[in-house]
Design a protein around this motif. Structure first.
Motif, mmCIF file in Angstrom:
data_model
loop_
_atom_site.group_PDB
_atom_site.id
_atom_site.type_symbol
_atom_site.label_atom_id
_atom_site.label_comp_id
_atom_site.label_asym_id
_atom_site.label_seq_id
_atom_site.Cartn_x
_atom_site.Cartn_y
_atom_site.Cartn_z
ATOM 1 N N ARG A 1 0.876 -1.176 0.000
ATOM 2 C CA ARG A 1 0.000 0.000 0.000
ATOM 3 C C ARG A 1 0.902 1.211 0.000
ATOM 4 O O ARG A 1 1.761 1.326 0.859
ATOM 5 N N MET A 2 0.748 2.089 -0.927
ATOM 6 C CA MET A 2 1.565 3.304 -0.991
ATOM 7 C C MET A 2 3.014 3.037 -0.574
ATOM 8 O O MET A 2 3.517 3.603 0.387
ATOM 9 N N PRO A 3 3.702 2.132 -1.249
ATOM 10 C CA PRO A 3 5.002 1.691 -0.753
ATOM 11 C C PRO A 3 6.048 2.790 -0.729
ATOM 12 O O PRO A 3 7.010 2.691 -0.003
ATOM 13 N N LEU A 4 5.836 3.831 -1.496
ATOM 14 C CA LEU A 4 6.914 4.814 -1.587
ATOM 15 C C LEU A 4 6.572 6.109 -0.855
ATOM 16 O O LEU A 4 7.125 7.157 -1.142
ATOM 17 N N GLY A 5 5.664 6.013 0.105
ATOM 18 C CA GLY A 5 5.407 7.176 0.964
ATOM 19 C C GLY A 5 4.350 8.112 0.411
ATOM 20 O O GLY A 5 4.065 8.142 -0.781
ATOM 21 N N GLU A 6 3.800 8.884 1.305
ATOM 22 C CA GLU A 6 2.707 9.818 0.983
ATOM 23 C C GLU A 6 3.098 10.776 -0.130
ATOM 24 O O GLU A 6 2.293 11.150 -0.957
ATOM 25 N N HIS A 7 4.386 11.174 -0.127
ATOM 26 C CA HIS A 7 4.798 12.171 -1.115
ATOM 27 C C HIS A 7 5.522 11.532 -2.276
ATOM 28 O O HIS A 7 6.449 12.078 -2.852
ATOM 29 N N SER A 8 5.135 10.332 -2.597
ATOM 30 C CA SER A 8 5.815 9.628 -3.684
ATOM 31 C C SER A 8 5.599 10.374 -4.991
ATOM 32 O O SER A 8 4.669 11.151 -5.147
ATOM 33 N N GLY B 1 -2.598 -5.215 -23.454
ATOM 34 C CA GLY B 1 -4.024 -5.543 -23.441
ATOM 35 C C GLY B 1 -4.329 -6.922 -22.864
ATOM 36 O O GLY B 1 -5.461 -7.380 -22.925
ATOM 37 N N ASN B 2 -3.324 -7.571 -22.261
ATOM 38 C CA ASN B 2 -3.490 -8.968 -21.877
ATOM 39 C C ASN B 2 -3.514 -9.135 -20.359
ATOM 40 O O ASN B 2 -3.160 -10.183 -19.857
ATOM 41 N N MET B 3 -3.900 -8.093 -19.654
ATOM 42 C CA MET B 3 -3.714 -8.152 -18.213
ATOM 43 C C MET B 3 -4.867 -8.854 -17.496
ATOM 44 O O MET B 3 -6.023 -8.687 -17.851
ATOM 45 N N PRO B 4 -4.544 -9.670 -16.476
ATOM 46 C CA PRO B 4 -5.600 -10.396 -15.763
ATOM 47 C C PRO B 4 -6.513 -9.461 -14.982
ATOM 48 O O PRO B 4 -6.191 -8.295 -14.772
ATOM 49 N N GLU B 5 -7.654 -10.024 -14.517
ATOM 50 C CA GLU B 5 -8.692 -9.204 -13.868
ATOM 51 C C GLU B 5 -8.205 -8.441 -12.635
ATOM 52 O O GLU B 5 -8.592 -7.308 -12.420
ATOM 53 N N ASN B 6 -7.350 -9.106 -11.845
ATOM 54 C CA ASN B 6 -6.947 -8.484 -10.572
ATOM 55 C C ASN B 6 -5.959 -7.328 -10.759
ATOM 56 O O ASN B 6 -5.594 -6.640 -9.819
ATOM 57 N N PHE B 7 -5.544 -7.109 -11.985
ATOM 58 C CA PHE B 7 -4.459 -6.187 -12.276
ATOM 59 C C PHE B 7 -4.757 -4.751 -11.832
ATOM 60 O O PHE B 7 -3.998 -4.137 -11.096
ATOM 61 N N SER B 8 -5.915 -4.224 -12.284
ATOM 62 C CA SER B 8 -6.193 -2.824 -11.954
ATOM 63 C C SER B 8 -6.467 -2.667 -10.461
ATOM 64 O O SER B 8 -6.130 -1.634 -9.872
ATOM 65 N N ARG B 9 -7.018 -3.716 -9.820
ATOM 66 C CA ARG B 9 -7.243 -3.641 -8.361
ATOM 67 C C ARG B 9 -5.903 -3.475 -7.627
ATOM 68 O O ARG B 9 -5.767 -2.628 -6.749
ATOM 69 N N ILE B 10 -4.901 -4.261 -8.051
ATOM 70 C CA ILE B 10 -3.602 -4.173 -7.364
ATOM 71 C C ILE B 10 -2.963 -2.801 -7.634
ATOM 72 O O ILE B 10 -2.455 -2.145 -6.725
ATOM 73 N N LEU B 11 -3.057 -2.347 -8.883
ATOM 74 C CA LEU B 11 -2.458 -1.041 -9.218
ATOM 75 C C LEU B 11 -3.138 0.075 -8.422
ATOM 76 O O LEU B 11 -2.484 0.988 -7.916
ATOM 77 N N ARG C 1 -4.465 -0.156 -5.553
ATOM 78 C CA ARG C 1 -4.031 -0.202 -4.155
ATOM 79 C C ARG C 1 -2.627 0.411 -4.006
ATOM 80 O O ARG C 1 -2.357 1.145 -3.065
ATOM 81 N N ILE C 2 -1.745 0.110 -4.979
ATOM 82 C CA ILE C 2 -0.372 0.632 -4.851
ATOM 83 C C ILE C 2 -0.332 2.147 -5.096
ATOM 84 O O ILE C 2 0.403 2.878 -4.445
ATOM 85 N N PHE C 3 -1.135 2.588 -6.061
ATOM 86 C CA PHE C 3 -1.121 4.018 -6.420
ATOM 87 C C PHE C 3 -2.518 4.593 -6.208
ATOM 88 O O PHE C 3 -3.255 4.823 -7.165
ATOM 89 N N PRO C 4 -2.908 4.835 -4.955
ATOM 90 C CA PRO C 4 -4.301 5.226 -4.722
ATOM 91 C C PRO C 4 -4.687 6.596 -5.260
ATOM 92 O O PRO C 4 -5.807 6.798 -5.640
ATOM 93 N N LYS C 5 -3.763 7.568 -5.280
ATOM 94 C CA LYS C 5 -4.261 8.878 -5.727
ATOM 95 C C LYS C 5 -3.267 9.714 -6.532
ATOM 96 O O LYS C 5 -2.901 10.802 -6.126
ATOM 97 N N ALA D 1 4.423 9.444 -7.700
ATOM 98 C CA ALA D 1 3.108 9.267 -8.317
ATOM 99 C C ALA D 1 2.080 10.211 -7.714
ATOM 100 O O ALA D 1 1.157 10.651 -8.392
ATOM 101 N N SER D 2 2.247 10.542 -6.426
ATOM 102 C CA SER D 2 1.260 11.411 -5.787
ATOM 103 C C SER D 2 1.476 12.874 -6.144
ATOM 104 O O SER D 2 0.523 13.631 -6.228
ATOM 105 N N VAL D 3 2.735 13.271 -6.317
ATOM 106 C CA VAL D 3 2.966 14.699 -6.551
ATOM 107 C C VAL D 3 2.928 15.082 -8.036
ATOM 108 O O VAL D 3 2.811 16.249 -8.361
ATOM 109 N N ALA D 4 2.995 14.073 -8.925
ATOM 110 C CA ALA D 4 2.970 14.396 -10.356
ATOM 111 C C ALA D 4 1.615 14.989 -10.741
ATOM 112 O O ALA D 4 0.595 14.640 -10.149
#
Ligand SMILES: NC(=O)c1ccc[n+]([C@@H]2O[C@H](COP(=O)([O-])OP(=O)(O)OC[C@H]3O[C@@H](n4cnc5c(N)ncnc54)[C@H](O)[C@@H]3O)[C@@H](O)[C@H]2O)c1
Length: 373
Positions: free
Chosen positions: A28-35, A49-59, A61-65, A37-40
């Motif tokens: 979950r947010m492995p790289l900190g609140e100010h990662s 185009g071949n990604m399994p169903e759980n793919f976007s769920r995991i992404l 969770r890792i990059f919530p906002k 991905a968050s500040v961009a």
């Protein structure tokens, strides 16, 4: 290796850009609140185009906002590694107002991290990217170290692997092992090809641990996969940090098996998965080392036994294809002016460079390498 809730951190020191990574399960947010991905201001998730169903769920969770999220799909596997596709992707970024404040999040196998990382390195002379390898091969190797690139093509067919490329470190690397749960057996086998390379390059207890883990990796056992990702990713990060640009001969050893492997991959027109081609390339290197009497016979047999654990498919190549093989290895980008140049194993953890090897020896090693098992 510090343990952080079942994760460990990889930090690249001495690299041209700061790069740190996290490895583990259920992040979950492995790289900190100010990662990054968050500040961009904008983030573009690049997948195939071949990604399994759980793919976007995991992404998710890792990059919530991240600010504004866009998604871009590249074609599957090696078809992504194509200059024409990079141009299309850059056009997409441009039309959507991506700038140097934006970030690319490359989530996929090595083909996606290589090509999206390459696009990040050339778009507006370089923007930040995050590497999220989702295959076993990507997590132990391709997604780490900042080598990005695409293949050279002639009339749509690959004629040179990774000939167009850059060194462009990702701002961060996320190795979420949950992605590996959906990998099909052939992708696990392909990753095990690169794993066999690491096992040969290590003389240590960890190397023996990798060897023992091969059956578990092929069976998709999470513990075996997690252990190998930790050991190999840490080794790749250490080596890339010491010789980022591949100029001091330190990083070069990671190319064991790749000269012949890239030739096999090119000859198959991209049909053989990368790791399978590398595993056959390792057989070639071991056989050649035997022919040159560089490696003791028992050690060579031990290495070949290790590779036989992978139960490799036979390559659809014949004796008559040797001339094409010979032509491809003579054009390898690492030849440095020699007619041919190979890294050959001397023992576990030891390699030697040999140049200008006679065709008669190359052919014997080739015949041994194209057989299965
Ligand atoms: N840059 C480097 O240092 C480096 C090192 C080694 C290899 N490579 C490159 O990596 C590429 C090979 O990478 P690869 O083996 O990851 O293959 P790949 O990128 O072709 O992916 C293989 C397949 O797995 C699928 N996939 C990806 N993640 C999945 C998941 N979690 N579940 C189910 N399916 C999934 C993809 O859609 C694709 O069909 C080659 O182009 C090779 O040249 C680069």
């Amino acid at each position: 290796m510090p343990d952080m809730d079942g994760r460990f951190e990889i930090v690249f020191k001495n690299c041209s850009r700061n790069c740190s990574g996290v490895c583990g399960h259920g992040m979950r947010m492995p790289l900190g609140e100010h990662s990054i991905a968050s500040v961009a201001d904008k983030a573009c998730f690049v997948t195939d185009g071949n990604m399994p169903e759980n793919f976007s769920r995991i992404l998710e969770r890792i990059f919530p906002k991240p600010g504004k999220k866009l998604f871009y799909r590249l074609p599957r596997s090696e078809n992504a590694k194509n200059l024409a596709e990079i141009e299309k992707m850059c056009l997409f970024l441009y039309e959507n107002g991506f700038s140097q404040n934006s970030v690319i999040i490359a989530a996929g196998g090595g083909a996606i991290t290589d090509s999206a990382g390459f696009a990040a390195s050339v778009y507006m002379r370089g923007i930040r990217w995050i590497s999220v390898p989702t295959t076993f091969l990507g997590q132990i190797d391709a997604g780490i170290g900042g080598k990005t690139g695409v293949d050279l093509r002639l009339d749509g067919r690959i004629c040179g692997k990774n000939i167009i490329g850059t060194f462009w470190q990702p701002a961060a690397i996320v190795l979420e092992t949950e992605f590996l749960e959906s990998l099909p057996p052939e992708e696990l086998r392909s990753g095990a090809g690169e794993l066999a390379k690491y096992a040969i390059l290590m003389q240590t207890e960890e190397g023996r641990g990798l060897r023992k883990a091969i059956p578990g990796v092929l069976a998709g056992q999470p513990q075996a996969l997690g252990l190998c990702v930790q050991i190999c990713a840490a080794m790749k990060a250490r080596i890339a940090a010491r010789d980022e640009r591949d100029i001091y001969g330190i990083r070069e050893k990671l190319n064991l098996g790749h000269t012949a492997g890239h030739a096999f991959e090119t000859m198959s027109g991209g049909r053989i998965p990368h790791g399978i081609a590398v595993a056959h390339g390792l057989k070639f290197a071991i056989n050649l080392s035997k022919e040159k009497e560089i490696i003791p016979k028992e050690t060579a047999a031990e290495m070949l036994d290790l590779i036989s654990l992978l139960k490799l498919p036979t390559l659809e190549l014949k004796e008559a294809d040797f001339s094409r093989f010979s032509e491809l290895i003579s054009r390898d980008k690492k030849n440095r002016g020699a007619k041919n140049r190979f890294l050959l194993p001397k023992g576990f953890g030891q390699v030697e460079i040999e140049e200008n090897i006679l065709d008669s020896l190359l052919k014997k090693a080739y015949m041994g390498a194209i057989s299965g098992a």
